[in-house]
Design an enzyme around this catalytic site. Structure first.
Site, PDB file in Angstrom:
ATOM      1  N   HIS A  21      -5.531  -3.510  -2.392  1.00 36.22           N
ATOM      2  CA  HIS A  21      -5.186  -2.579  -3.477  1.00 36.22           C
ATOM      3  C   HIS A  21      -5.089  -3.271  -4.827  1.00 36.22           C
ATOM      4  CE1 HIS A  21      -4.613   1.089  -1.220  1.00 36.22           C
ATOM      5  NE2 HIS A  21      -4.060   0.371  -0.265  1.00 36.22           N
TER       6      HIS A  21
ATOM      7  N   SER B 279       0.794  -1.228   0.000  1.00 32.96           N
ATOM      8  CA  SER B 279       0.000   0.000   0.000  1.00 32.96           C
ATOM      9  C   SER B 279       0.826   1.277   0.000  1.00 32.96           C
ATOM     10  CB  SER B 279      -0.958  -0.012   1.192  1.00 32.96           C
ATOM     11  OG  SER B 279      -0.259  -0.244   2.390  1.00 32.96           O
TER      12      SER B 279
ATOM     13  N   LYS C  21     -12.452   0.183  -1.716  1.00 35.93           N
ATOM     14  CA  LYS C  21     -11.529   0.963  -2.543  1.00 35.93           C
ATOM     15  C   LYS C  21     -12.032   0.973  -3.986  1.00 35.93           C
ATOM     16  CE  LYS C  21      -7.945   0.615   0.826  1.00 35.93           C
ATOM     17  NZ  LYS C  21      -6.991  -0.241   1.506  1.00 35.93           N
TER      18      LYS C  21
HETATM   19  C1  LIG Z   1      -7.188  -0.461   3.038  1.00 32.57           C
HETATM   20  C2  LIG Z   1      -6.615  -1.769   3.354  1.00 32.57           C
HETATM   21  C3  LIG Z   1      -7.314  -2.672   4.169  1.00 32.57           C
HETATM   22  C4  LIG Z   1      -8.602  -2.311   4.830  1.00 32.57           C
HETATM   23  O1  LIG Z   1      -9.681  -2.316   3.934  1.00 32.57           O
HETATM   24  P1  LIG Z   1     -10.997  -1.501   4.293  1.00 32.57           P
HETATM   25  O2  LIG Z   1     -12.037  -2.102   3.427  1.00 32.57           O
HETATM   26  O3  LIG Z   1     -10.697  -0.061   3.985  1.00 32.57           O
HETATM   27  O4  LIG Z   1     -11.261  -1.712   5.747  1.00 32.57           O
HETATM   28  C5  LIG Z   1      -6.786  -3.926   4.372  1.00 32.57           C
HETATM   29  N1  LIG Z   1      -5.601  -4.273   3.827  1.00 32.57           N
HETATM   30  C6  LIG Z   1      -4.890  -3.431   3.049  1.00 32.57           C
HETATM   31  C7  LIG Z   1      -3.606  -3.887   2.450  1.00 32.57           C
HETATM   32  C8  LIG Z   1      -5.367  -2.141   2.795  1.00 32.57           C
HETATM   33  O5  LIG Z   1      -4.669  -1.308   2.043  1.00 32.57           O
END
Ligand SMILES: *Cc1c(COP(=O)(O)O)cnc(C)c1O
Length: 400
Positions: free
Chosen positions: A215, A187, A246
């Site tokens: 992601h 990320s 996302k």
């Molecule tokens: C954003 C993210 C999450 C969390 O996901 P949400 O649906 O926003 O709670 C989990 N793992 C990674 C690698 C992320 O970037």
């Protein structure tokens, strides 16, 4: 009010401020998009994970409006207590087909999916072997489990370092189960996990693999089905986590895998057991978002066109994007204060992109993290690049 608590809070907040780590979120005053209204100002938004522009897509909005008319708003209870709605069920069926797995279980967030799944599949006789750059929600999920996992005990391998991973596996034979866990797309760096090598090592040492595709969902693989699809590793990744928050533009997370895995998590995944279901409107909007992803290649093509363009523009202007391979595009600044100053000056120029500094990333590796999306136009990206160049020249960055 307890003075002991209040003075502790005040002191700790001051410490964060002294270290330039204190966060104040900006106020978004318009729907998600490439250009947004924020703190009373129109800015190009390079800090959103709305990769495909689905958060404000007309078909998704329409499905949500219709679902509210049909279902109202709240789900009313935890799914196994209040009854799971047909629309939640349909979403899971659709996601399982999309992922080409036996089954999917939806949680209210990706974070929750990690904290629900990881401890549920581990006991104190097991070990978790992790990449050092894994996401905070993986780390928290692992900490909730009774398994061995600590870096100090040798269970964390250097970022994408397959020799170190093999070394960990070769020392883990005495555990009952071995779990390898990794981000699919990292990320903060935007690089991709070497999943084929990880899976091969897992098979060699009788370990199972969990990949967090937050992601990669909507970004990599067939129609955005994730890293397992990107590398054609169907059936060889035991547990896949996806986010619905996302690229899919709404909210939620899911675990894709075998039917027994789903049934186990329904019985042992604590956030599933003890937290209220998504409103049905969320599931309905997500089904519409999946429809778009499966039937309209345009948003994903646009995302990747913009990603390639943006990286090329930055490279030609002499910026270092740190080997990023996905829309997540860090722009290396190095010095922490310079990165924070860059963020502030970019904002003055009408570009919203956050500085990421220690301790989120290593000291001296401060960066501006940018994320182009399908919602950006070529003009947005050119304007953003002009702002980057102007700020760099103004600060005299990279002068020596
Ligand atoms: C954003 C993210 C999450 C969390 O996901 P949400 O649906 O926003 O709670 C989990 N793992 C990674 C690698 C992320 O970037």
């Amino acid at each position: 009010m307890n003075q002991n608590l209040q003075s502790w809070l005040t002191d700790e907040i001051q410490k964060l401020k002294d270290r330039h780590l204190y966060k104040v979120p900006k106020i978004l005053e318009s729907p998600a998009g490439g250009v947004v209204q924020m703190n009373g100002k129109e800015v190009i938004n390079l800090s959103s994970n709305n990769y495909l522009g689905l958060a404000n897509h007309p078909k998704v909005r329409q499905a949500a409006t219709e679902a509210i008319e049909k279902w109202g708003v709240g789900a009313g209870a935890v799914r196994w207590i209040g009854g799971t709605t047909s629309v939640h069920d349909e979403l899971e069926e659709r996601l399982a087909k999309f992922k080409k797995t036996e089954a999917v279980l939806v949680f209210t967030g990706g974070f929750t999916a990690n904290s629900g799944c990881i401890p549920a599949v581990l006991t104190k006789e097991d070990v978790v072997i992790s990449d050092e750059l894994n996401h905070a929600s993986i780390i928290d999920g692992v900490r909730l489990s009774p398994a061995a996992y600590k870096k100090s005990e040798g269970w964390v391998y250097g970022h994408k370092n397959m020799d170190e991973l093999e070394d960990c596996l070769s020392r883990a034979g005495h555990f009952k189960k071995r779990m390898i866990i990794t981000d699919g797309v990292f990320s903060m760096d935007g690089d991709i996990a070497p999943l084929p090598e990880i899976v091969t090592l897992a098979e060699k040492y009788d370990a199972f693999v969990m990949v967090d595709d937050a992601h990669a969902s909507g970004v990599l693989g067939q129609n955005g089905a994730g890293t397992a699809s990107h590398f054609s590793l169907y059936g060889r990744v035991d547990i896949q986590l996806g986010t619905l928050s996302k690229a899919l533009g709404v909210i939620g997370g899911y675990i894709a895998g075998s039917r027994p895995l789903k049934n186990w998590l329904i019985n042992r995944g604590r956030p599933y057991l003890f937290s209220t279901a998504h409103p049905p409107v969320v599931a309905a909007a997500l089904i519409a978002a999946l429809d778009v992803m499966e039937n309209d290649p345009e948003p994903m093509n646009q995302l990747w066109d913009n990603t390639r363009k943006w990286k090329q523009m930055l490279a030609e202007a002499g910026f270092d994007t740190m080997g990023s391979e996905t829309p997540i595009t860090p722009v290396l600044i190095g010095d922490e204060r310079a990165a924070q100053e860059t963020e502030r000056l970019l904002w003055e120029e009408g570009v919203y992109a956050l500085a990421i500094v220690y301790p989120t990333v290593a000291l001296g590796k401060a960066r501006i993290r940018t994320m182009p999306s399908a919602a950006h136009t070529e003009e947005d990206l050119s304007k953003a690049l002009q702002a980057f160049v102007k700020v760099r020249d103004c600060l005299g960055l990279f002068a020596n």
